[in-house]
Design an enzyme around this catalytic site. Sequence first.
Site, mmCIF file in Angstrom:
data_model
loop_
_atom_site.group_PDB
_atom_site.id
_atom_site.type_symbol
_atom_site.label_atom_id
_atom_site.label_comp_id
_atom_site.label_asym_id
_atom_site.label_seq_id
_atom_site.Cartn_x
_atom_site.Cartn_y
_atom_site.Cartn_z
ATOM 1 N NE ARG A 46 -66.432 -51.128 26.147
ATOM 2 C CZ ARG A 46 -66.612 -49.804 26.168
ATOM 3 N NH1 ARG A 46 -65.782 -49.031 26.853
ATOM 4 N NH2 ARG A 46 -67.616 -49.258 25.531
ATOM 5 C CE1 TYR A 98 -50.140 -71.759 25.660
ATOM 6 C CE2 TYR A 98 -50.627 -69.579 24.805
ATOM 7 C CZ TYR A 98 -51.002 -70.888 25.033
ATOM 8 O OH TYR A 98 -52.231 -71.309 24.629
ATOM 9 C CG ASP A 170 -47.288 -66.254 31.349
ATOM 10 O OD1 ASP A 170 -47.848 -66.844 32.298
ATOM 11 O OD2 ASP A 170 -47.645 -66.393 30.162
ATOM 12 C CE LYS A 195 -53.847 -72.631 29.584
ATOM 13 N NZ LYS A 195 -52.661 -71.920 29.176
HETATM 14 C C1 LIG Z 1 -52.402 -70.893 28.147
HETATM 15 C C2 LIG Z 1 -51.325 -69.918 28.383
HETATM 16 C C3 LIG Z 1 -51.431 -68.590 27.912
HETATM 17 C C4 LIG Z 1 -52.614 -68.121 27.101
HETATM 18 O O1 LIG Z 1 -53.793 -68.122 27.846
HETATM 19 P P1 LIG Z 1 -55.256 -68.348 27.214
HETATM 20 O O2 LIG Z 1 -56.121 -68.266 28.416
HETATM 21 O O3 LIG Z 1 -55.250 -69.681 26.549
HETATM 22 O O4 LIG Z 1 -55.500 -67.248 26.238
HETATM 23 C C5 LIG Z 1 -50.397 -67.723 28.206
HETATM 24 N N1 LIG Z 1 -49.307 -68.117 28.890
HETATM 25 C C6 LIG Z 1 -49.167 -69.388 29.347
HETATM 26 C C7 LIG Z 1 -47.940 -69.757 30.104
HETATM 27 C C8 LIG Z 1 -50.164 -70.330 29.108
HETATM 28 O O5 LIG Z 1 -50.007 -71.589 29.549
#
Ligand SMILES: *Cc1c(COP(=O)(O)O)cnc(C)c1O
Length: 377
Positions: A46, A98, A170, A195
């Site tokens: 961890r 998001y 982000d 992604k």
């Molecule tokens: C998908 C996404 C998230 C969340 O990520 P997860 O891996 O699904 O928890 C946060 N910000 C953006 C811009 C995203 O496309």
Amino acid sequence: MKRKTKMVHGGITGDKVTGAVSVPIYQVSTYEQPKAGQHTGYEYSRTKNPTRHALETVIADLEQGEAGFAFASGMAAITSVMMLFKPGDHFIITDDVYGGSYRLITNVLTKFDLTFTFVDTSNTEAVKEAIRPETKAIFIETPTNPLLKVTDIRDISKVSKENDLKLIVDNTFSTPYFQNPIPLGADIVIHSATKYIGGHSDVVSGLVVVNSASLAEDLHFIQNSVGAVLGPQDSWLLMRGIKTLGLRMEAIGSNAQKIAAFLNDHEKVNTVYYPGLTEHPGHETTKQQASGFGGMISFDVGGEEKAEAVLEKLHYFTLAESLGAVESLISIPAKMTHASIPRERRLELGIADGLIRISVGIEDSEDLIEDLKQALK
Ligand SMILES: *Cc1c(COP(=O)(O)O)cnc(C)c1O
């Protein structure tokens, strides 16, 4: 090192003991200690795991930050970053963030007395006006989903520095290949590595990079205390994804530019949202802060039924949430990712019922365009 070289040779590569060219998957929870209280740098997974550590090193390298952290999902990454703050702290945040971030903020974080003002962060003046004495951070997503609104990272970083705020970006949509917020003035960069970084629709994960030793120390404390860490298998999959991230983004960006141009000229398509189009309001800013326009395109076909009819006829676009994969994905935000937002609010934000969002993959652009052409007929 240039960008694509860094993706292959950056961070920690291979294994010194065996000469293995890829970092081994250390499927292990604990480590033998030579003596009580002494350890090899690894005590418990961890806290630190060698495979995760190699991933954390390469992402820090790619984002030009001080240290990287890997989490079990993008949401775990965002939550852990939010734990750097305390009750009473106020945030300014992009208004069309998001959906999962919106849910976390409005339903979970407000219980801990963190407060938020949603602002169109592409408007720097609006950001300035939203600052209060208790404001501690600006959280931006750029470009946004599904309308690809672009925030000027340099401008907002000036505002954040003048007011002693942290700037959190982000960077999921742009990827570390096209955009590096830290050299532009950000303090913390977040990715849903589910992604583009993973890139193959096979792993859920989140990454964070911070720009200072003190943020690194604080976030490591939270990562270890909260424990929302990424496992070694998934860490390895992300490192494998990163090696081809540059190639994939080049292919995706080039496909997207062609598809956006095709859609823009099509008589049955109303508005096309893609920062690579010169008429997109974020086009110039994107050119200044990023080296590519990405692979997300939204377009309006004028109504929900029309949008559904188009989706039914497509062969190469998989109807699915998520984005950033090798295969092209398609969705109707109003019925899927943004269904939880009341229709009135959706229309206010510009998310029409007939809006279709595509995440362009690495297929041949000719096939993708042919497919769209027959479906739009
Ligand atoms: C998908 C996404 C998230 C969340 O990520 P997860 O891996 O699904 O928890 C946060 N910000 C953006 C811009 C995203 O496309």
